[in-house]
Design a protein around this motif. Structure first.
Motif, PDB file in Angstrom:
ATOM      1  N   ASN A  45      -1.249 -25.965  26.024  1.00 30.27           N
ATOM      2  CA  ASN A  45      -2.107 -25.994  24.830  1.00 30.27           C
ATOM      3  C   ASN A  45      -3.533 -25.499  25.076  1.00 30.27           C
ATOM      4  N   LYS A  46      -3.795 -25.010  26.262  1.00 37.40           N
ATOM      5  CA  LYS A  46      -5.127 -24.478  26.543  1.00 37.40           C
ATOM      6  C   LYS A  46      -5.292 -23.115  25.864  1.00 37.40           C
ATOM      7  N   LYS A  47      -6.478 -22.888  25.320  1.00 42.26           N
ATOM      8  CA  LYS A  47      -6.768 -21.642  24.621  1.00 42.26           C
ATOM      9  C   LYS A  47      -7.141 -20.537  25.623  1.00 42.26           C
ATOM     10  N   VAL A  48      -6.624 -19.336  25.330  1.00 41.56           N
ATOM     11  CA  VAL A  48      -6.912 -18.176  26.180  1.00 41.56           C
ATOM     12  C   VAL A  48      -7.181 -16.958  25.303  1.00 41.56           C
ATOM     13  N   THR A  49      -7.772 -15.939  25.894  1.00 41.12           N
ATOM     14  CA  THR A  49      -7.949 -14.657  25.216  1.00 41.12           C
ATOM     15  C   THR A  49      -7.410 -13.552  26.117  1.00 41.12           C
ATOM     16  N   HIS A  50      -6.506 -12.750  25.545  1.00 41.50           N
ATOM     17  CA  HIS A  50      -5.925 -11.623  26.272  1.00 41.50           C
ATOM     18  C   HIS A  50      -6.586 -10.338  25.774  1.00 41.50           C
ATOM     19  N   LYS A  51      -6.842  -9.390  26.661  1.00 43.62           N
ATOM     20  CA  LYS A  51      -7.527  -8.149  26.280  1.00 43.62           C
ATOM     21  C   LYS A  51      -6.798  -7.392  25.179  1.00 43.62           C
ATOM     22  N   ARG A  52      -5.472  -7.454  25.211  1.00 47.93           N
ATOM     23  CA  ARG A  52      -4.687  -6.668  24.249  1.00 47.93           C
ATOM     24  C   ARG A  52      -4.166  -7.505  23.089  1.00 47.93           C
ATOM     25  N   PHE A  53      -3.704  -8.747  23.377  1.00 48.66           N
ATOM     26  CA  PHE A  53      -3.024  -9.543  22.354  1.00 48.66           C
ATOM     27  C   PHE A  53      -3.936 -10.545  21.659  1.00 48.66           C
ATOM     28  N   GLY A  54      -5.180 -10.649  22.152  1.00 50.95           N
ATOM     29  CA  GLY A  54      -6.136 -11.534  21.491  1.00 50.95           C
ATOM     30  C   GLY A  54      -6.028 -12.977  21.916  1.00 50.95           C
ATOM     31  N   VAL A  55      -6.403 -13.890  20.962  1.00 49.41           N
ATOM     32  CA  VAL A  55      -6.435 -15.317  21.274  1.00 49.41           C
ATOM     33  C   VAL A  55      -5.037 -15.901  21.208  1.00 49.41           C
ATOM     34  N   GLY A  56      -4.742 -16.799  22.158  1.00 51.98           N
ATOM     35  CA  GLY A  56      -3.439 -17.451  22.171  1.00 51.98           C
ATOM     36  C   GLY A  56      -3.534 -18.839  22.767  1.00 51.98           C
ATOM     37  N   SER A  57      -2.368 -19.495  22.823  1.00 51.00           N
ATOM     38  CA  SER A  57      -2.305 -20.853  23.357  1.00 51.00           C
ATOM     39  C   SER A  57      -1.151 -20.933  24.356  1.00 51.00           C
ATOM     40  N   ILE A  58      -1.408 -21.564  25.491  1.00 49.61           N
ATOM     41  CA  ILE A  58      -0.378 -21.664  26.542  1.00 49.61           C
ATOM     42  C   ILE A  58       0.669 -22.690  26.118  1.00 49.61           C
ATOM     43  N   VAL A  59       1.935 -22.262  26.166  1.00 54.40           N
ATOM     44  CA  VAL A  59       3.023 -23.161  25.769  1.00 54.40           C
ATOM     45  C   VAL A  59       3.906 -23.574  26.958  1.00 54.40           C
ATOM     46  N   LYS A  60       3.980 -22.715  27.981  1.00 56.16           N
ATOM     47  CA  LYS A  60       4.763 -23.038  29.175  1.00 56.16           C
ATOM     48  C   LYS A  60       4.088 -22.409  30.396  1.00 56.16           C
ATOM     49  N   ASN A  91       5.416 -14.743  21.227  1.00 58.51           N
ATOM     50  CA  ASN A  91       5.169 -15.317  22.547  1.00 58.51           C
ATOM     51  C   ASN A  91       5.297 -14.230  23.617  1.00 58.51           C
ATOM     52  N   LYS A  92       4.462 -14.337  24.658  1.00 51.62           N
ATOM     53  CA  LYS A  92       4.498 -13.371  25.753  1.00 51.62           C
ATOM     54  C   LYS A  92       4.517 -14.127  27.094  1.00 51.62           C
ATOM     55  N   LYS A  93       5.300 -13.565  28.037  1.00 50.44           N
ATOM     56  CA  LYS A  93       5.351 -14.140  29.376  1.00 50.44           C
ATOM     57  C   LYS A  93       4.592 -13.246  30.354  1.00 50.44           C
ATOM     58  N   PHE A  94       3.896 -13.877  31.327  1.00 53.55           N
ATOM     59  CA  PHE A  94       3.131 -13.130  32.327  1.00 53.55           C
ATOM     60  C   PHE A  94       3.344 -13.769  33.704  1.00 53.55           C
ATOM     61  N   VAL A  95       2.984 -13.010  34.714  1.00 57.36           N
ATOM     62  CA  VAL A  95       3.034 -13.522  36.090  1.00 57.36           C
ATOM     63  C   VAL A  95       1.837 -14.434  36.321  1.00 57.36           C
ATOM     64  N   PHE A  96       2.115 -15.636  36.824  1.00 54.59           N
ATOM     65  CA  PHE A  96       1.053 -16.615  37.080  1.00 54.59           C
ATOM     66  C   PHE A  96       0.799 -16.722  38.577  1.00 54.59           C
ATOM     67  N   PRO A  97      -0.472 -16.762  39.009  1.00 58.35           N
ATOM     68  CA  PRO A  97      -1.708 -16.720  38.212  1.00 58.35           C
ATOM     69  C   PRO A  97      -2.303 -15.317  38.111  1.00 58.35           C
ATOM     70  N   ASP A  98      -1.495 -14.286  38.504  1.00 58.44           N
ATOM     71  CA  ASP A  98      -2.024 -12.918  38.613  1.00 58.44           C
ATOM     72  C   ASP A  98      -2.650 -12.394  37.325  1.00 58.44           C
ATOM     73  N   ASN A 123       4.621 -22.428  35.082  1.00 55.34           N
ATOM     74  CA  ASN A 123       5.015 -23.008  36.371  1.00 55.34           C
ATOM     75  C   ASN A 123       4.280 -22.253  37.471  1.00 55.34           C
ATOM     76  N   ASP A 124       4.754 -22.367  38.700  1.00 60.55           N
ATOM     77  CA  ASP A 124       4.030 -21.761  39.827  1.00 60.55           C
ATOM     78  C   ASP A 124       4.072 -20.240  39.823  1.00 60.55           C
ATOM     79  N   SER A 125       4.981 -19.650  39.052  1.00 62.22           N
ATOM     80  CA  SER A 125       5.118 -18.192  39.113  1.00 62.22           C
ATOM     81  C   SER A 125       5.003 -17.485  37.758  1.00 62.22           C
ATOM     82  N   SER A 126       5.072 -18.214  36.666  1.00 60.78           N
ATOM     83  CA  SER A 126       4.995 -17.548  35.356  1.00 60.78           C
ATOM     84  C   SER A 126       4.284 -18.423  34.329  1.00 60.78           C
ATOM     85  N   ILE A 127       3.839 -17.773  33.253  1.00 65.04           N
ATOM     86  CA  ILE A 127       3.144 -18.481  32.173  1.00 65.04           C
ATOM     87  C   ILE A 127       3.542 -17.850  30.849  1.00 65.04           C
TER      88      ILE A 127
END
Length: 284
Positions: free
Chosen positions: A5-20, A34-41, A22-26
């Motif tokens: 539920n933490k708020k974030v801003t992505h350069k391309r997709f704008g403002v979002g909220s973290i829903v999931k 919804n978009k998935k990314f490599v965490f914490p890269d 783990n140690d390797s993905s977000i």
């Protein structure tokens, strides 16, 4: 670290909220999908946390992972360097073994001090000592004549006795793949099978100078300097033959006989044509 539920801003997709995460993905919920990314890269360049406290904690995690990555890369590079060194050493070893010609005096006799009379047999190795002068002063001696056909004779003389009373304590073939020219640490390890230790009674009957002779001064029995000397292959065969005759226990005698036969084979010596010992003691 809980980022749900933490708020974030992505350069391309704008403002979002973290829903999931783990140690390797977000996974982040943006306005449209919804978009998935490599965490914490993904953080740092493409994605920013709004909460400054969480951002600092995340930076510490990212830095830790970066340090671990660099450390892992360093280990891999060090392993590559080590493997290259091992390969170079193996190739040099193969070359030396391929081109090796038997030297008539490729055996070693070692002077054991009081402590070495114990450690030589408990550890089954000796140290060749260090160079006393020259550009390599302080570095270990390289026992350059020793190859898998070589044996190391362990000897000692009591401080209260004369040099001519130097006793033979035991003997071993060098380790199966040992080549003195590429020995960097100065230690000469024993063969896994061919090694013999004499009892005190046996040792008293086996005097080194019965076999050894200084060609330049055959009447002299002196050893003033140095931890070791090279000596003739034939002399070592004579010693091994006499050790075999000293052994009364059937198993020990068999072990000594196998050692003698192996040594003669490795040094192309005919046991039937072996001359009698004719060292300095035999010429008195």
């Amino acid at each position: 670290m809980n980022l749900i539920n933490k708020k974030v801003t992505h350069k391309r997709f704008g403002v979002g909220s973290i829903v999931k995460h783990n140690d390797s993905s977000i996974e982040i919920h943006f306005a449209s999908e919804n978009k998935k990314f490599v965490f914490p890269d993904v953080f740092g360049t493409h994605l920013k946390l709004h909460d400054k406290s969480d951002a600092r904690s995340l930076e510490e995690i990212i830095q830790k992972k970066e340090n671990e990555r660099k450390e892992e890369e360093l280990k891999k590079e060090e392993e590559k360097v080590l493997q290259r060194k091992k390969l170079a050493l193996r190739l040099e070893h193969e070359k030396l073994m391929k081109n090796h010609k038997l030297h008539p005096s490729s055996q070693m006799v070692f002077w054991c001090d009081t402590e070495e009379q114990t450690t030589s047999f408990s550890e089954w190795k000796v140290f060749s000592g260090v160079l006393k002068s020259g550009n390599n002063k302080g570095k270990p001696n390289k026992p350059s004549r020793l190859h898998p056909n070589s044996a190391v004779l362990l000897t000692a003389v009591d401080s209260s006795k004369l040099e001519k009373e130097r006793r033979i304590l035991g003997v071993y073939m060098v380790k199966e793949d040992f080549v003195g020219k590429i020995c960097e640490d100065g230690y000469i390890p024993a063969h896994s099978i061919y090694r013999l230790q004499l009892t005190e009674h046996e040792s008293d009957q086996l005097l080194f100078w019965k076999y050894y002779l200084n060609e330049k001064s055959p009447e002299k029995m002196t050893w003033n300097t140095g931890k070791y000397r090279y000596f003739e292959n034939l002399w070592m065969a004579q010693i091994l033959l006499d050790i075999m005759s000293l052994k009364s226990d059937p198993n020990e005698r068999e072990q000594a006989q196998q050692f003698f036969q192996h040594f003669c084979k490795m040094n192309q010596i005919s046991a039937q044509e072996l001359p009698k010992p004719n060292g300095a003691l035999m010429r008195i």
